[in-house]
Scaffold this motif. Structure first.
Motif, PDB file in Angstrom:
ATOM      1  N   ASP A  46       0.945  -1.100  -0.102  1.00  0.00           N
ATOM      2  CA  ASP A  46      -0.079   0.018  -0.014  1.00  0.00           C
ATOM      3  C   ASP A  46       1.009   1.463  -0.009  1.00  0.00           C
ATOM      4  O   ASP A  46       0.541   2.300  -0.672  1.00  0.00           O
ATOM      5  N   ASN A  47       2.026   1.327   0.865  1.00  0.00           N
ATOM      6  CA  ASN A  47       2.801   2.449   0.671  1.00  0.00           C
ATOM      7  C   ASN A  47       3.531   2.596  -0.460  1.00  0.00           C
ATOM      8  O   ASN A  47       3.728   3.755  -0.871  1.00  0.00           O
ATOM      9  N   LEU A  48       4.075   1.454  -1.119  1.00  0.00           N
ATOM     10  CA  LEU A  48       4.925   1.610  -2.246  1.00  0.00           C
ATOM     11  C   LEU A  48       3.947   1.947  -3.638  1.00  0.00           C
ATOM     12  O   LEU A  48       4.508   2.322  -4.344  1.00  0.00           O
ATOM     13  N   LEU A  49       2.535   1.470  -3.487  1.00  0.00           N
ATOM     14  CA  LEU A  49       1.813   1.898  -4.638  1.00  0.00           C
ATOM     15  C   LEU A  49       0.994   2.974  -4.686  1.00  0.00           C
ATOM     16  O   LEU A  49       0.112   3.190  -5.198  1.00  0.00           O
ATOM     17  N   LYS A  50       1.088   3.627  -3.453  1.00  0.00           N
ATOM     18  CA  LYS A  50       0.359   4.966  -3.262  1.00  0.00           C
ATOM     19  C   LYS A  50       0.700   5.891  -4.191  1.00  0.00           C
ATOM     20  O   LYS A  50       1.664   6.071  -4.610  1.00  0.00           O
ATOM     21  N   PRO A 120       2.774   7.984 -11.657  1.00  0.00           N
ATOM     22  CA  PRO A 120       3.552   8.080 -10.588  1.00  0.00           C
ATOM     23  C   PRO A 120       3.111   7.466  -9.216  1.00  0.00           C
ATOM     24  O   PRO A 120       1.852   7.526  -8.893  1.00  0.00           O
ATOM     25  N   MET A 121       4.031   6.936  -8.545  1.00  0.00           N
ATOM     26  CA  MET A 121       3.776   6.210  -7.248  1.00  0.00           C
ATOM     27  C   MET A 121       4.649   6.351  -6.430  1.00  0.00           C
ATOM     28  O   MET A 121       5.746   6.586  -6.754  1.00  0.00           O
ATOM     29  N   ALA A 122       4.617   5.715  -5.303  1.00  0.00           N
ATOM     30  CA  ALA A 122       5.630   6.061  -4.199  1.00  0.00           C
ATOM     31  C   ALA A 122       6.949   5.416  -4.439  1.00  0.00           C
ATOM     32  O   ALA A 122       8.069   5.861  -4.436  1.00  0.00           O
ATOM     33  N   ARG A 123       6.784   4.260  -5.247  1.00  0.00           N
ATOM     34  CA  ARG A 123       8.196   3.526  -5.582  1.00  0.00           C
ATOM     35  C   ARG A 123       8.767   4.134  -6.773  1.00  0.00           C
ATOM     36  O   ARG A 123      10.113   3.779  -7.081  1.00  0.00           O
TER      37      ARG A 123
END
Length: 297
Positions: A46-50, A120-123
């Protein structure tokens, strides 16, 4: 191996029953604290694909403090070796088994790879940081050192893109070239600089602001090698098949960098809240921008 189940009162049935109760209590305790492996993976994913909102450039240049994507565009070798593959790749965080099993947050050192996702995502987004006291919102200039920190989706953690000379025990897994990784310690290994694309104009452009959404060369300060995606080496990651990222300068017969070393610092599209400048149509379709270097020359 037990011949009978715990409910069969034979042998060490009391010990088996107590062991089963202890396992259940341990499972419930870990579930309440969010320590189960499936919970860790879900939280990390969830954090990396935010979804991350990129910075909007008002003057067309890249600034300290901007949240951007690093895009490797139109890699010809990748298309030739893998027909039908997407030629646009973005730099992204890559997970290994240790990071998944150890904790909810990322563990340093951590790997990086090139993914075909340009959303654009967190990763795959990075924050540009100053290493010489440059103020936030101040334009980055050609030849000036900067750091690339992960957004990562974690408010209390930031990893920095780094590289170091290859050795017998430290190199890229597939190409055996200079390794690129993420670390939690700021040092000269985490310093990068932007280089103008045309080798014949680099001295003239030294000290000029770095334009956003244009092809440039990103060079590692410590080893003086360019950030690159070879295109013919791929690795299996937690997110599937992705491409290896290395630090190596690929030169053609004219002593100019090949497209494996080309990078575009992508910013947000001001006319579309969730879009990037990649989605924005070119004002001069079919024409080459003036800052791109022709290999045919």
């Amino acid at each position: 191996m037990a011949t009978y189940r715990p409910r069969v009162l034979i042998g060490n049935w009391k010990e088996d029953a107590c062991l089963e109760e202890e396992r259940l209590r341990d499972f419930m305790h870990k579930r309440e604290r969010g320590e189960l492996l499936i919970q860790k993976i879900d939280k990390l994913q969830d954090n990396l694909l935010k979804k991350i909102k990129l910075s909007v450039t008002k003057d067309g240049f890249v600034h300290f403090g901007d949240t951007v994507m690093l895009l490797n565009p139109d890699n010809k070798s990748s298309v030739e070796n893998n027909p039908g593959e997407c030629s646009r790749l973005t730099l992204a965080v890559n997970l290994d088994d240790i990071s998944i099993h150890s904790a909810i947050s990322l563990q340093a050192p951590c790997g990086v790879s090139a993914t075909k996702s340009v959303e654009p995502m967190a990763r795959n987004t990075f924050c540009i940081l100053s290493v010489d006291g440059g103020a936030v919102d101040e334009p980055i200039r050609f030849g000036q050192n900067f750091c690339l920190g992960t957004t990562g989706g974690f408010s209390d953690q930031m990893l920095y893109l780094a590289s170091d000379h290859k050795s017998f025990i430290r190199s890229a897994k597939k190409s055996y070239l200079q390794q690129v990784f993420l670390t939690d310690k700021l040092s000269y290994l985490t310093c990068w600089r932007a280089t103008f694309l045309d080798p014949q104009l680099r001295l003239e452009y030294e000290g000029f602001p770095v334009p956003a959404n244009s092809k440039i060369i990103i060079t590692h300060c410590h080893t003086n090698r360019g950030l690159a995606v070879p295109g013919n080496f791929w690795v299996r990651s937690y997110f599937g098949k992705e491409y290896e990222v290395v630090c190596h300068t690929y030169l053609d017969s004219h002593r100019a960098e090949e497209d494996k070393n080309y990078w575009v610092i992508v910013t947000a599209n001001p006319s579309n809240e969730n879009g990037t400048m990649l989605d924005r149509p070119s004002p001069y379709p079919g024409e080459t921008t003036k800052n791109e270097f022709h290999e045919e020359t």
